[in-house]
Design an enzyme around this catalytic site. Structure first.
Site, short mmCIF file in Angstrom:
data_model
loop_
_atom_site.label_atom_id
_atom_site.label_comp_id
_atom_site.label_asym_id
_atom_site.label_seq_id
_atom_site.Cartn_x
_atom_site.Cartn_y
_atom_site.Cartn_z
N LYS A 104 0.85 -1.19 0.00
CA LYS A 104 0.00 0.00 0.00
C LYS A 104 0.88 1.23 0.00
CE LYS A 104 -4.45 0.98 0.38
NZ LYS A 104 -5.52 0.04 0.03
N THR A 188 -14.95 -2.92 -7.31
CA THR A 188 -14.98 -2.99 -5.84
C THR A 188 -16.43 -3.15 -5.40
OG1 THR A 188 -13.12 -1.45 -5.80
CG2 THR A 188 -14.25 -1.85 -3.70
N GLY A 221 -18.63 3.39 -2.62
CA GLY A 221 -19.97 3.58 -2.05
C GLY A 221 -21.01 4.00 -3.07
N SER A 361 -8.38 -5.38 -10.51
CA SER A 361 -7.01 -4.96 -10.82
C SER A 361 -6.16 -6.12 -11.32
CB SER A 361 -6.33 -4.40 -9.56
OG SER A 361 -6.68 -3.07 -9.36
N1 GLU Z 1 -7.40 0.23 -3.08
C1 GLU Z 1 -8.16 -0.95 -3.33
C2 GLU Z 1 -8.16 -1.82 -2.10
O1 GLU Z 1 -7.92 -1.37 -1.00
C3 GLU Z 1 -7.72 -1.67 -4.58
C4 GLU Z 1 -6.31 -2.13 -4.58
C5 GLU Z 1 -5.82 -2.66 -5.93
O2 GLU Z 1 -6.60 -2.68 -6.87
O3 GLU Z 1 -4.65 -3.01 -5.99
O4 GLU Z 1 -8.47 -2.98 -2.16
#
Ligand code: GLU
Length: 423
Positions: A104, A188, A221, A361
Site C-alpha cells: 500500500k 470494488t 460507495g 485490478s
Molecule cells: N485500493 C483498493 C483496495 O484497498 C484496490 C487495490 C488494488 O486494486 O490493488 O483494495
C-alpha cells in the site's frame, strides 16, 4: 494512538493464528512488512513556491505473487495506517485466491486543496521517488481513497519515462483506452454486491425490502448504492464526508449523485454533497443525518464505505443494523468485532467484501502482461465466480470453527500464505 490500525491488524492476525495453531516462525514473519519506505516529494505549487509532501510505500508480503495495493491521498495518512492497509492487501488477495501479495502507498495531502496541475506534479514526484521498487513484475499500485484513473495514467507515464520501456501493467485502475480494464471502475462495488447477495441468501431475506445505509459516496460507495438500488434493494441512507441524508421511503442514488455533481437541489437531496446538512430543512420523509448517525440507523445492512475505525467500542452498542458489509478498509476495530459477535450482528469483512477491487485490478494486470483486452461480460463472469467462491469458503470456515467471518477470512488467507513462506 487510539485505534492504531496496524495494532488492530495484528490483533486480527493473532485471532486467526490461534484458531489454526499457526507455526510460530511464520507468525513472526507475518508481523512485519518486508519493506516500508518514506519519501519526501517536493512539488512546485501554482503559486511558484515549493511544498514538500510526505509519502510512503509499504510492501508487506509477496509470498503469493507481486506486491499489490493502492495509493491513498489523504491528510490523515500515516505510516501505521499504510502498514495496516498493506497487510490487509496481502490477506485480501489470498482470500480471493489471486496470486498477488500485499502493498500500500499513501501521501499526506488533502487533494481537494490542490489544482489539477499540482496533483499531476505530486503524482509524478511520488513515482520519481519509488519507481525502482515498482513494476509489473515487482509491485503494482492502484487507486485508493482520493486517487483516480487519471492519476494512475500520470503515474504509469512517469514510470515508463524513468524505466525507459513500456510497462502498462506497472499500475492498475488506469482509464479505459490507456491500458485500463472493462469493469475495473466499479469492480470494488460489484464484488461487494455479490457478497450482499450471498449474505441475503444465507439470512433468508429477499432483496426487495432489504434496507441499506451506506456511509461514503466515493467510487466504492456510490457504485454500490447504484447497483443495489437497480437490483431492488432499498437504499434508505447515504452520506459523504460533508454529511448525509435519510429517507425511509428510499433514495435513488443516481439522482443523489447527479445533484451532488451538478450542485442542484430536489426534494431531500442537497447541494454540493450527498447532503449539505446546513441546507437541509425539509419536513418530508427525509432528514439530514451526519456521518455518525448513519452508522446507528435501524437498517438490515450497514455498509461502511469510507475510512477505517468508524465502528468502535464507543459506538458499537448503538449499531442497530442486522448485518454489516464492509466496503471501506478497516472500518471495524477488533474490540467492536467482539461486541458485534455477541450481539449476533454478522459482519462480512473488508478483506472479502471489498476484494472485488483488487480482483478487477488483477484482471487488468493480466490483460496488460498478456497484451489482451477482455469484454466487460468476461471480466464480470470471472469476478462473480471468484467472489462467490471466496464467500462460500469463508462462510464454511466460519461454520467449521464457530468463529466470526473476519477471523474465518484470515484463517483462509493465512493458511494459503503460510504454505508459501519458507522459514
Ligand atoms: N485500493 C483498493 C483496495 O484497498 C484496490 C487495490 C488494488 O486494486 O490493488 O483494495
Amino acid at each position: 494512538m487510539i485505534n492504531n490500525p496496524f495494532q488492530n491488524a495484528m490483533k486480527q492476525l493473532d485471532n486467526a493464528a490461534g484458531i489454526i495453531n499457526l507455526d510460530k516462525d511464520i507468525h513472526e514473519v507475518l508481523k512485519s512488512p518486508d519493506r516500508v519506505v518514506t519519501v519526501s516529494i517536493p512539488v512546485r505549487m501554482d503559486s511558484g513556491e515549493v511544498k514538500v509532501f510526505q509519502g510512503f510505500r509499504s510492501q508487506y508480503n509477496n509470498a503469493l505473487g507481486v506486491y499489490k495495493g493502492g495509493i491513498r491521498y489523504h491528510p490523515g495518512v500515516n505510516i501505521d495506517e499504510v502498514k495496516a492497509l498493506s497487510f490487509w492487501m496481502a490477506i485480501k488477495c489470498a482470500v480471493v485466491n489471486i496470486a498477488m501479495g500485499g502493498a500500500k502507498g499513501g501521501v499526506i495531502v488533502n487533494p481537494k486543496e490542490l489544482s489539477e496541475g499540482e496533483i499531476e506534479r505530486l503524482s509524478r514526484g511520488y513515482v520519481q521517488k519509488i519507481w525502482r521498487l515498482i513494476g509489473s513484475d515487482k509491485d503494482v499500485p492502484a487507486p485508493d481513497v482520493y486517487t483516480t484513473p487519471q492519476i494512475m495514467a500520470w503515474m504509469r507515464d512517469e514510470y515508463e519515462k524513468l524505466a525507459g520501456y513500456p510497462d502498462p501493467g506497472v499500475i492498475t485502475g488506469k482509464p479505459l483506452g490507456q491500458g485500463g480494464s472493462e469493469g475495473r471502475s466499479f469492480s470494488t462495488a460489484q464484488g461487494g454486491v455479490y457478497c450482499v447477495e450471498e449474505l441475503v441468501k444465507k439470512m433468508n431475506w429477499k432483496p426487495e425490502g432489504t434496507t441499506i445505509a451506506i456511509q461514503g459516496f466515493g467510487n466504492a460507495g456510490s457504485h454500490m448504492a447504484k447497483i443495489l438500488h437497480k437490483s431492488g434493494y432499498k437504499i434508505v441512507a447515504v452520506s459523504d464526508s460533508k454529511g448525509g441524508v435519510y429517507n425511509k421511503d428510499g433514495i435513488d442514488p443516481e439522482k443523489a449523485e447527479k445533484l451532488k455533481n451538478d450542485g442542484g437541489r430536489l426534494g431531500c437531496y442537497c447541494v454540493g454533497s450527498v447532503c449539505n446538512v446546513e441546507e437541509m430543512k425539509t419536513d418530508g420523509p427525509c432528514r439530514a443525518i451526519d456521518n455518525h448517525e448513519i452508522l446507528e440507523l435501524d437498517v438490515d445492512i450497514l455498509i461502511p464505505a469510507a475510512l477505517e475505525n468508524v465502528i468502535t467500542a464507543e459506538n458499537v452498542d448503538r449499531v442497530k443494523a442486522k448485518a454489516i458489509v464492509e466496503l471501506a478498509n478497516g472500518p471495524t476495530t477488533p474490540e467492536a468485532d467482539v461486541i458485534l459477535k455477541e450481539k449476533g450482528i454478522v459482519a462480512v469483512p473488508d478483506v472479502l467484501s471489498n476484494a472485488g477491487g483488487v480482483t478487477g485490478s488483477y484482471f487488468e494486470w493480466e490483460q496488460n502482461v498478456k497484451n489482451e483486452h477482455w469484454t466487460e461480460a468476461e471480466v464480470l463472469e470471472k469476478l462473480e465466480k471468484m467472489m462467490r467462491e471466496a464467500f462460500d469458503n469463508v462462510w464454511e470456515t466460519k461454520e467449521k470453527y464457530g468463529i466470526d467471518m473476519r477471523t474465518a477470512a484470515f484463517v483462509v488467507a493465512v493458511e494459503r500464505i503460510a504454505k508459501n513462506i519458507k522459514t
